[in-house]
Design a protein around this motif. Structure first.
Motif, short mmCIF file in Angstrom:
data_model
loop_
_atom_site.label_atom_id
_atom_site.label_comp_id
_atom_site.label_asym_id
_atom_site.label_seq_id
_atom_site.Cartn_x
_atom_site.Cartn_y
_atom_site.Cartn_z
N SER A 149 33.88 57.44 56.50
CA SER A 149 34.96 57.21 55.54
C SER A 149 36.22 58.03 55.80
O SER A 149 37.32 57.57 55.47
CB SER A 149 34.46 57.45 54.11
OG SER A 149 34.06 58.80 53.93
N PRO A 150 36.12 59.26 56.40
CA PRO A 150 37.37 59.99 56.66
C PRO A 150 38.34 59.27 57.59
O PRO A 150 39.53 59.60 57.61
CB PRO A 150 36.87 61.30 57.30
CG PRO A 150 35.50 61.49 56.76
CD PRO A 150 34.94 60.10 56.67
N LEU A 151 37.85 58.29 58.35
CA LEU A 151 38.74 57.56 59.26
C LEU A 151 39.31 56.30 58.64
O LEU A 151 40.15 55.64 59.24
CB LEU A 151 37.98 57.18 60.54
CG LEU A 151 37.66 58.32 61.50
CD1 LEU A 151 36.82 57.79 62.67
CD2 LEU A 151 38.92 58.97 62.03
N CYS A 152 38.83 55.95 57.44
CA CYS A 152 39.20 54.66 56.85
C CYS A 152 40.23 54.86 55.74
O CYS A 152 40.22 55.86 55.03
CB CYS A 152 37.97 53.97 56.27
SG CYS A 152 36.68 53.70 57.49
N VAL A 153 41.11 53.89 55.60
CA VAL A 153 42.06 53.88 54.49
C VAL A 153 41.98 52.52 53.81
O VAL A 153 41.78 51.50 54.45
CB VAL A 153 43.51 54.12 54.96
CG1 VAL A 153 43.69 55.53 55.45
CG2 VAL A 153 43.93 53.13 56.03
N ALA A 154 42.11 52.55 52.50
CA ALA A 154 42.10 51.30 51.75
C ALA A 154 43.50 50.88 51.36
O ALA A 154 43.83 49.71 51.32
CB ALA A 154 41.24 51.44 50.50
N ASN A 155 44.34 51.88 51.08
CA ASN A 155 45.70 51.57 50.61
C ASN A 155 46.65 51.46 51.79
O ASN A 155 47.37 52.39 52.11
CB ASN A 155 46.18 52.68 49.66
CG ASN A 155 45.32 52.75 48.42
OD1 ASN A 155 44.94 51.73 47.88
ND2 ASN A 155 45.02 53.96 47.98
N GLY A 170 40.58 51.96 45.72
CA GLY A 170 41.97 52.40 45.68
C GLY A 170 42.92 51.36 45.12
O GLY A 170 44.12 51.60 45.03
N HIS A 171 42.40 50.18 44.76
CA HIS A 171 43.25 49.09 44.25
C HIS A 171 42.92 48.80 42.79
O HIS A 171 41.82 49.07 42.32
CB HIS A 171 43.03 47.82 45.08
CG HIS A 171 43.63 47.90 46.46
ND1 HIS A 171 44.39 46.89 47.00
CD2 HIS A 171 43.58 48.86 47.41
CE1 HIS A 171 44.77 47.22 48.22
NE2 HIS A 171 44.28 48.42 48.49
N SER A 172 43.89 48.20 42.12
CA SER A 172 43.65 47.82 40.73
C SER A 172 43.73 46.32 40.52
O SER A 172 43.38 45.83 39.45
CB SER A 172 44.68 48.51 39.81
OG SER A 172 45.99 48.16 40.20
N ASP A 223 39.65 35.18 36.64
CA ASP A 223 39.22 35.99 35.50
C ASP A 223 37.73 36.34 35.61
O ASP A 223 37.32 37.47 35.35
CB ASP A 223 39.46 35.22 34.19
CG ASP A 223 40.84 35.51 33.60
OD1 ASP A 223 41.40 36.57 33.95
OD2 ASP A 223 41.34 34.70 32.81
N LYS A 224 36.93 35.36 36.00
CA LYS A 224 35.49 35.58 36.11
C LYS A 224 35.17 36.56 37.23
O LYS A 224 34.33 37.45 37.08
CB LYS A 224 34.78 34.24 36.35
CG LYS A 224 34.96 33.25 35.20
CD LYS A 224 34.37 31.88 35.54
CE LYS A 224 34.64 30.89 34.40
NZ LYS A 224 34.15 29.53 34.71
N VAL A 225 35.86 36.39 38.37
CA VAL A 225 35.64 37.29 39.50
C VAL A 225 36.02 38.72 39.14
O VAL A 225 35.28 39.67 39.41
CB VAL A 225 36.44 36.82 40.74
CG1 VAL A 225 36.38 37.87 41.85
CG2 VAL A 225 35.91 35.48 41.24
N MET A 226 37.19 38.89 38.49
CA MET A 226 37.66 40.23 38.16
C MET A 226 36.76 40.91 37.13
O MET A 226 36.71 42.14 37.04
CB MET A 226 39.09 40.17 37.61
CG MET A 226 40.12 39.63 38.59
SD MET A 226 40.44 40.72 39.98
CE MET A 226 41.70 41.77 39.30
#
Length: 686
Positions: free
Chosen positions: A297-303, A344-346, A333-336
């Motif tokens: 995970s230290p090598l990965c970024v989501a944003n 890291g996302h909303s 709506d159902k998926v969310m």
């Protein structure tokens, strides 16, 4: 001179497999998959022509358009049943069964309980097994127009270095006699073992025979220990082994030694090489016994979104009715409402991609599913060199090696390795983190980045402090035993450690490893005070009751009661006493606690280390504990030898061989790498 090496032997075996996989769906068992990892991994099969690669599981099958299958298996009865289910649920017309186990051993297991003496004595077991297995494949396919092939390819070794080989398929083999560390009778042969234990001995001996045949080796077998005598007996007397020795020409001496004669080294927390430290801290790579899982995970970024977006901002409190309603008209709506947010996302969700992947996964502490990294990368020469350093070099040398390799890809231009006096985990981590999100750099240098992260995570882990604390306790134990062998209070001290383990942040499993170390170290030289042993048993009983959920992977319901824990503590104490008696059968090597060469205190000198020292001694002392099928002792040092040992001992043995001045080739074999806790679990059957 040997013809080839264990590493070349393994590579030749896989080349035999690659020649047969074009256009096939390949099914592998877990042990074969681990061996493949050390030869280059999954892409060797895919680039070699396989149309798909799957686990050997009864829940797997092939697509209807796939007509050819290759099964790579150890050919146990359970695995053959699994192959039957896969074939019946697929539409194959061409099946190739690659048995990693010699077919003469498979024949004995297929005909367990039957009198097959005549077939085996006549050397026809291999042919008969081939016919039986081909008949099974034809029956399972159920087609008139189909083709089958059954062959033996001895895939059972991996080679971390040129001088070490391990055997993943035999990782569970241990010197046991009907589940006990010591045999019930002085008269021991294969048929005094349980059926499973007997099969394990035959399989191990058969694997060694296949390797010796490939390397053109004609061995003299020497052994030390009861279990080793059984393996030696099969190698000496099996018709297949006898026939092979008639045709092989390169002399070699094989030393087989019971692991249980000396458990001190493998249960010690005193770790000389980096690989020992990594193996003791990081979890095993999923499904593997000899590599670790590195958190990537230290090598990965989501944003990493960069596209601009326009936002309409409205005070939400003006109308809360719509957003609190469970009446959902659209799919989004159902998926969310069901899936978790993308890390890291909303405004997006995280979709589990594992159904499309063949790689194993580990759980990130934040529950993000990431493919695990690992230490060994067979297709990267720089990485194999670093892995070798992790075994043979000091921690300082490993750190400088990693820093030197990382500095060539460093995007932040850290100081060159020549200007540094010391390389710390922080300086390594700084270069690694600089590559975060730069997937072009990561893709080109993924091997060294995984190794660097593995070492950093090990050295920064809180477990390292625990290891160092137990290591200090070991040193105290050594000095206490040396100072007072007749009336030692070591067990009383350990009982107090168990009682105060939570205040000291010491896991119970590490203390059990320390206790196993003590009992193996003292052997028959020290008779512990019965009151101290009773107190230790009581402390263990209470500790097991408190920690049984973390100590045991599948705790028995009885462990939830004080009575069940007391019974387990009693069994552990019996096993420990058996451990202390293991060297009773030896004449010279009964003691492993020797006065230090510096004259200050005592140090551990292992059984195998003492043996090698005497073998390479100019005085040529009599080696009374090393058995041979003939009287006398041949000139073992002219031919080299093989043995079975732990990573630390590997360095000590090499040192003994180099300083002896004897011209020899030393190859060390074992079933697997172990850390102190794993060695304890094997010995105490926990």
């Amino acid at each position: 001179m040997m013809s080839g090496s264990p590493k070349e032997f393994g590579r030749a075996c896989w080349n035999e497999v690659y020649n047969r996989i074009i256009g096939a769906v390949v099914f592998l068992d877990d042990n074969s998959a681990e061996c493949l990892h050390w030869d280059g991994g999954l892409f060797n099969l895919l680039t070699g022509g396989a149309v798909a690669v799957k686990s050997l599981s009864p829940f797997e099958c092939a697509k209807k358009e796939h007509k050819k299958a290759v099964f790579i298996t150890q050919s146990t009865s359970t695995q053959l049943q699994t192959i039957r289910e896969i074939i019946r649920n697929s539409d194959f017309v061409h099946c190739i069964l690659i048995s990693c186990m010699s077919l003469d051993v498979v024949y004995l297991e297929l005909n367990e309980g039957k009198d097959v003496t005549d077939v085996v004595s006549a050397g026809k077991a291999f042919t008969e097994a081939t016919k039986q297995l081909e008949g099974m494949l034809v029956e399972w396919m159920g087609k008139k127009q189909c083709s089958t092939e059954v062959l033996h390819v001895p895939i059972f070794t991996i080679c971390p270095t040129n001088a070490v080989f391990l055997t993943p398929p035999y990782q569970k083999i241990y010197p046991l006699f009907n589940g006990n560390l010591t045999p019930e009778s002085n008269s021991i042969d294969l048929y005094t073992l349980s059926s499973e234990e007997r099969s394990q001995v035959r399989r191990l001996a058969s694997g060694l025979n296949s390797m010796f045949e490939s390397m053109n080796l004609k061995e003299d077998v020497f052994y030390m220990g009861v279990y080793s005598s059984l393996v030696a007996g099969v190698l000496e007397n099996s018709p297949v082994c006898l026939a092979r020795r008639k045709n092989c020409t390169n002399p070699v001496s094989l030393l087989i030694i019971d692991r249980t004669l000396d458990l001190c080294g493998v249960t010690s927390h005193s770790m000389e090489c980096v690989l020992d430290k990594v193996m003791s801290v990081l979890p095993r790579f999923p499904g593997h016994s000899n590599d670790v899982a590195v958190d990537m995970s230290p090598l990965c970024v989501a944003n990493n979104c960069t596209n601009p977006v326009s936002l309409l901002i409205i005070d939400r409190t003006l109308d809360l009715c719509g957003v609190t309603s469970h009446s959902m008209e659209c799919v989004l709506d159902k998926v969310m409402s069901v899936l978790p947010r993308f890390p890291g996302h909303s405004n997006d969700v995280a979709v589990d991609m594992s159904p499309l992947c063949v790689a194993n996964i580990i759980s990130h502490p934040d529950d993000i599913q990431l493919s695990a990294g690992c230490l060994y990368h067979a297709d990267d020469d720089a990485c194999t060199q670093t892995f070798d350093y992790m075994i043979n070099k000091s921690q300082k040398e490993v750190m400088f090696d990693l820093y030197n390799k990382l500095s060539k890809i460093d995007v932040q231009k850290s100081p060159g390795p020549k200007t540094l006096l010391k390389v710390t985990p922080l300086s390594i981590e700084k270069i690694v983190i600089a590559s975060k999100g730069n997937y072009d750099i990561i893709g080109k240098h993924i091997g060294v980045l995984q190794q660097a992260l593995g070492v950093v995570q090990t050295l920064k882990s809180p477990k390292r402090n625990q290891m160092e604390l137990v290591m200090g306790l070991e040193r105290q134990v050594h000095q206490s035993l040396a100072a007072s062998r007749d009336s030692t209070s070591v067990l009383h001290q350990i009982s107090q450690l168990i009682k105060t383990r939570k205040e000291r942040n010491l896991p119970l499993e590490n203390l059990l490893a320390l206790i196993t170390h003590v009992y193996s170290l003292t052997g028959t030289e020290v008779s512990f005070n019965k009151q101290h042993e009773d107190t230790l048993a009581e402390m263990l009983s209470v500790a097991i009751f408190e920690d049984h959920k973390t100590l045991l992977s599948n705790p028995d319901p009885g462990m939830a009661t004080p009575e069940g824990c007391a019974e387990m503590a009693s069994k552990i104490m019996k096993k420990l006493k058996d451990v202390s008696q293991m060297r009773k059968i030896l004449n010279k090597y009964t003691s492993v606690l020797k006065a230090s060469e510096s004259g200050l205190g005592y140090e551990y000198v292992g059984v195998l280390q003492q043996l090698v020292h005497e073998m390479t001694s100019c005085e040529r002392p009599e080696l009374t504990d090393l058995r041979h099928r003939h009287d006398g002792f041949k000139d073992i040092l002219r031919t080299g030898f093989k043995s079975e040992k732990h990573i630390i001992a590997y360095k000590q043995l090499h040192r003994s061989m180099i300083t002896s001045g004897v011209d020899n080739t030393l190859i060390i074999g074992s079933t697997k790498f172990v850390n102190p806790v794993e060695a304890m679990r094997d010995a105490l059957a926990i």
